[in-house]
Write a protein that holds these residues in place. Structure first.
Motif, PDB file in Angstrom:
ATOM      1  N   PHE A 138      -7.769   9.026 -13.534  1.00 19.96           N
ATOM      2  CA  PHE A 138      -6.525   8.132 -13.266  1.00 19.96           C
ATOM      3  C   PHE A 138      -5.396   8.710 -13.322  1.00 19.96           C
ATOM      4  CE2 PHE A 138      -3.952   4.926 -15.282  1.00 19.96           C
ATOM      5  CZ  PHE A 138      -3.814   4.358 -14.344  1.00 19.96           C
ATOM      6  N   ASP A 139      -5.044   9.705 -14.641  1.00 18.39           N
ATOM      7  CA  ASP A 139      -3.371  10.444 -14.177  1.00 18.39           C
ATOM      8  C   ASP A 139      -3.721  10.959 -13.287  1.00 18.39           C
ATOM      9  OD1 ASP A 139      -3.552   9.610 -17.151  1.00 18.39           O
ATOM     10  OD2 ASP A 139      -3.791  12.118 -17.964  1.00 18.39           O
ATOM     11  N   HIS A 140      -4.544  11.582 -13.031  1.00 17.98           N
ATOM     12  CA  HIS A 140      -4.352  12.290 -11.764  1.00 17.98           C
ATOM     13  C   HIS A 140      -3.935  11.620 -10.508  1.00 17.98           C
ATOM     14  CE1 HIS A 140      -5.012  15.826  -8.362  1.00 17.98           C
ATOM     15  NE2 HIS A 140      -6.004  14.892  -7.801  1.00 17.98           N
ATOM     16  N   LEU A 141      -4.329  10.538 -10.034  1.00 14.06           N
ATOM     17  CA  LEU A 141      -4.320   9.467  -8.785  1.00 14.06           C
ATOM     18  C   LEU A 141      -2.869   8.852  -9.235  1.00 14.06           C
ATOM     19  CD1 LEU A 141      -5.347   7.280  -6.803  1.00 14.06           C
ATOM     20  CD2 LEU A 141      -5.810   5.258  -8.500  1.00 14.06           C
ATOM     21  N   ILE A 142      -2.349   8.379 -10.710  1.00 11.49           N
ATOM     22  CA  ILE A 142      -0.856   8.186 -10.758  1.00 11.49           C
ATOM     23  C   ILE A 142      -0.004   9.258 -10.627  1.00 11.49           C
ATOM     24  CG2 ILE A 142       0.698   7.824 -12.632  1.00 11.49           C
ATOM     25  CD1 ILE A 142      -1.142   5.567 -11.548  1.00 11.49           C
ATOM     26  N   ALA A 143      -0.075  10.842 -10.782  1.00  7.38           N
ATOM     27  CA  ALA A 143       0.707  11.967 -10.545  1.00  7.38           C
ATOM     28  C   ALA A 143       0.592  11.627  -8.419  1.00  7.38           C
ATOM     29  CB  ALA A 143      -0.585  13.324 -10.941  1.00  7.38           C
ATOM     30  N   THR A 144      -0.815  11.760  -8.039  1.00 13.15           N
ATOM     31  CA  THR A 144      -0.430  12.073  -6.699  1.00 13.15           C
ATOM     32  C   THR A 144      -0.085  10.757  -6.089  1.00 13.15           C
ATOM     33  OG1 THR A 144      -2.425  10.753  -6.148  1.00 13.15           O
ATOM     34  CG2 THR A 144      -3.010  12.909  -6.716  1.00 13.15           C
ATOM     35  N   ILE A 145       0.153   9.449  -6.742  1.00 12.56           N
ATOM     36  CA  ILE A 145       1.282   8.741  -5.423  1.00 12.56           C
ATOM     37  C   ILE A 145       2.539   8.709  -6.163  1.00 12.56           C
ATOM     38  CG2 ILE A 145       1.305   6.133  -6.347  1.00 12.56           C
ATOM     39  CD1 ILE A 145      -1.493   5.745  -6.909  1.00 12.56           C
ATOM     40  N   GLU A 146       2.754   9.362  -7.397  1.00 14.09           N
ATOM     41  CA  GLU A 146       4.219   9.346  -7.513  1.00 14.09           C
ATOM     42  C   GLU A 146       4.594  10.802  -6.785  1.00 14.09           C
ATOM     43  OE1 GLU A 146       7.874   9.543  -8.845  1.00 14.09           O
ATOM     44  OE2 GLU A 146       6.448   8.139  -9.364  1.00 14.09           O
ATOM     45  N   LEU A 169       4.076  14.410   4.524  1.00 14.85           N
ATOM     46  CA  LEU A 169       3.676  13.754   4.011  1.00 14.85           C
ATOM     47  C   LEU A 169       2.403  11.925   3.747  1.00 14.85           C
ATOM     48  CD1 LEU A 169       4.716  11.170   2.429  1.00 14.85           C
ATOM     49  CD2 LEU A 169       5.977  10.113   4.582  1.00 14.85           C
ATOM     50  N   LEU A 170       1.893  13.726   5.300  1.00 17.65           N
ATOM     51  CA  LEU A 170       0.227  12.507   5.622  1.00 17.65           C
ATOM     52  C   LEU A 170      -0.039  13.644   4.929  1.00 17.65           C
ATOM     53  CD1 LEU A 170       0.458  12.790   9.196  1.00 17.65           C
ATOM     54  CD2 LEU A 170       0.008  10.986   8.226  1.00 17.65           C
ATOM     55  N   MET A 171      -0.516  14.882   4.342  1.00 22.09           N
ATOM     56  CA  MET A 171      -0.849  15.169   3.529  1.00 22.09           C
ATOM     57  C   MET A 171      -1.285  15.398   1.763  1.00 22.09           C
ATOM     58  SD  MET A 171      -0.767  19.504   2.649  1.00 22.09           S
ATOM     59  CE  MET A 171      -1.031  19.817   4.847  1.00 22.09           C
ATOM     60  N   ALA A 172       0.200  14.447   1.853  1.00 22.13           N
ATOM     61  CA  ALA A 172       0.781  14.369   0.606  1.00 22.13           C
ATOM     62  C   ALA A 172      -0.198  12.633   0.349  1.00 22.13           C
ATOM     63  CB  ALA A 172       2.324  13.393   0.409  1.00 22.13           C
ATOM     64  N   ILE A 173      -0.737  11.493   1.354  1.00 25.37           N
ATOM     65  CA  ILE A 173      -1.270  10.162   1.211  1.00 25.37           C
ATOM     66  C   ILE A 173      -2.447  10.909   0.847  1.00 25.37           C
ATOM     67  CG2 ILE A 173      -1.375   8.228   2.752  1.00 25.37           C
ATOM     68  CD1 ILE A 173       1.243   8.403   1.688  1.00 25.37           C
ATOM     69  N   ASP A 174      -2.961  12.297   2.932  1.00 23.32           N
ATOM     70  CA  ASP A 174      -4.371  12.310   1.628  1.00 23.32           C
ATOM     71  C   ASP A 174      -4.664  12.469   0.751  1.00 23.32           C
ATOM     72  OD1 ASP A 174      -7.116  12.792   4.120  1.00 23.32           O
ATOM     73  OD2 ASP A 174      -6.172  14.494   2.853  1.00 23.32           O
ATOM     74  N   THR A 175      -4.474  13.169   0.183  1.00 21.89           N
ATOM     75  CA  THR A 175      -4.497  13.442  -1.184  1.00 21.89           C
ATOM     76  C   THR A 175      -4.548  12.391  -1.898  1.00 21.89           C
ATOM     77  OG1 THR A 175      -2.615  15.960  -1.303  1.00 21.89           O
ATOM     78  CG2 THR A 175      -4.108  14.560  -3.121  1.00 21.89           C
ATOM     79  N   VAL A 176      -3.125  10.991  -2.076  1.00 21.00           N
ATOM     80  CA  VAL A 176      -4.056  10.452  -2.723  1.00 21.00           C
ATOM     81  C   VAL A 176      -4.905   9.052  -2.586  1.00 21.00           C
ATOM     82  CG1 VAL A 176      -2.808   7.982  -3.034  1.00 21.00           C
ATOM     83  CG2 VAL A 176      -1.468   9.581  -2.910  1.00 21.00           C
ATOM     84  N   ASN A 177      -5.704   9.047  -1.341  1.00 20.60           N
ATOM     85  CA  ASN A 177      -6.706   8.774  -0.537  1.00 20.60           C
ATOM     86  C   ASN A 177      -7.495   9.442  -1.300  1.00 20.60           C
ATOM     87  OD1 ASN A 177      -5.986   6.728   0.973  1.00 20.60           O
ATOM     88  ND2 ASN A 177      -6.442   8.637   2.638  1.00 20.60           N
ATOM     89  N   GLN A 178      -8.317  11.205  -1.440  1.00 21.16           N
ATOM     90  CA  GLN A 178      -8.918  11.931  -2.629  1.00 21.16           C
ATOM     91  C   GLN A 178      -9.433  11.082  -3.666  1.00 21.16           C
ATOM     92  OE1 GLN A 178      -8.967  15.597  -1.344  1.00 21.16           O
ATOM     93  NE2 GLN A 178      -7.923  15.745   0.726  1.00 21.16           N
ATOM     94  N   ALA A 179      -7.920  11.294  -4.337  1.00 21.30           N
ATOM     95  CA  ALA A 179      -7.895  10.488  -6.047  1.00 21.30           C
ATOM     96  C   ALA A 179      -8.644   9.113  -5.834  1.00 21.30           C
ATOM     97  CB  ALA A 179      -5.944  10.984  -6.186  1.00 21.30           C
ATOM     98  N   LYS A 180      -7.856   8.597  -5.046  1.00 23.18           N
ATOM     99  CA  LYS A 180      -8.814   7.187  -4.996  1.00 23.18           C
ATOM    100  C   LYS A 180     -10.064   7.694  -5.107  1.00 23.18           C
ATOM    101  CE  LYS A 180      -4.767   4.762  -3.404  1.00 23.18           C
ATOM    102  NZ  LYS A 180      -4.990   3.376  -3.712  1.00 23.18           N
ATOM    103  N   VAL A 181     -10.907   8.541  -4.591  1.00 23.25           N
ATOM    104  CA  VAL A 181     -12.322   8.260  -3.940  1.00 23.25           C
ATOM    105  C   VAL A 181     -12.399   8.860  -4.941  1.00 23.25           C
ATOM    106  CG1 VAL A 181     -14.133   9.463  -2.554  1.00 23.25           C
ATOM    107  CG2 VAL A 181     -12.322   9.027  -1.583  1.00 23.25           C
TER     108      VAL A 181
END
Length: 295
Positions: free
Chosen positions: A24-32, A89-101
């Motif tokens: 969860f911490d990692h997800l929050i960090a990737t979104i930020e 930015l596309l790479m950053a959004i993809d990282t968010v998606n991976q954290a969500k999974v």
């Protein structure tokens, strides 16, 4: 770290909850990281029926992962938008998606292995970030909304020339039921009520081996058709997807694709023709259960 309930029962449960908090911490960090990058770049953006989006709209959209008080858990809030994103930015959004999974997978693991700890986990996660917990209390929000926390952010895999949005108001989920299962569900209701007795008699009058369908009408949703500038390697020229969250497309010299403007609200009446090969009878068979017979 918030103290883990001793009743979580085992070192294994304790370990899983620790991993969940870390993810969860990692997800929050990737979104930020993704939101901060967006706010630095301010790429071309289209928001549904908003002419001038606020600079923090994406922050609000991506961090919206919480139940409002008394909110139906099946409902989610939508953020319909298109962003022309560069590779960074596309790479950053993809990282968010991976954290969500990863976060979703861990929640499912806990649900299967230690279901009694799931509610505790959802209530404790906001405490990982005191400022988040304070905002939630101030705004009358409650625990983590799982569906909103793990839903993916659509990314177009190739440049897009145009996007066509349209309301889809005919969605429904269908669950197959046996006659015995339908009878059991009816018996859980008020069997002294005349309308329940009538339905029980109707059910007794059909073959015991017949398969029935329980239908749940789904809330209207926005669909998007993405038309690619060039055919993909597999020959496809377009992609259809649900548009509940912002769609990120490769920027084309910092320009958005052509986008139509659908109506602000979904149509009241059905807009799509009823399928000729629809397998269910038109009239409901057991009204209290929304159960239909197959043709």
């Amino acid at each position: 770290m918030a103290e883990i309930n001793a009743n979580s029962s085992s070192p294994s449960a304790y370990h899983l909850l620790l991993q969940l908090e870390q993810q969860f911490d990692h997800l929050i960090a990737t979104i930020e990281a993704a939101v901060s990058l967006y706010e630095q770049q301010l790429p071309a953006t289209w928001l549904f029926h908003q002419t001038t989006p606020s600079s923090d709209w994406l922050r609000k959209a991506l961090f919206d992962m919480w139940h409002e008080q008394d909110q139906d858990g099946r409902e989610t809030r939508n953020y319909i938008a298109v962003v022309a994103a560069n590779d960074e930015l596309l790479m950053a959004i993809d990282t968010v998606n991976q954290a969500k999974v990863s976060f979703s997978d861990q929640l499912q693991h806990i649900k299967q292995a230690f279901p009694q700890t799931l509610s505790d986990a959802k209530s404790r996660l906001p405490q990982r970030h005191p400022h988040v917990d304070e905002v939630l209390r101030r705004n009358g929000l409650a625990r983590l909304h799982l569906k909103q926390s793990w839903r993916q952010l659509p990314i177009a895999q190739a440049p897009v020339s145009r996007i066509r949005f349209a309301w889809y108001s005919s969605g429904r989920s269908i669950k197959r039921l046996s006659v015995q299962e339908a009878e059991h569900k009816l018996l859980q209701l008020d069997t002294d009520a005349p309308h329940i007795r009538i339905q029980l008699r109707k059910l007794a009058g059909i073959p015991s081996g017949e398969v029935l369908a329980q239908v749940q009408t789904q809330a209207p949703l926005m669909r998007a058709n993405l038309f690619f500038t060039e055919p993909l390697d597999d020959g496809h020229t377009r992609r259809a997807l649900n548009a509940a969250m912002p769609i990120f497309v490769p920027d084309n010299n910092q320009r958005l694709p052509h986008i139509n403007l659908p109506t602000p609200e979904p149509p009241i009446t059905r807009t799509r023709a009823r399928r000729r090969d629809e397998k269910l009878e038109q009239d409901v068979f057991l009204t209290s259960l929304r159960v239909y017979r197959y043709r």
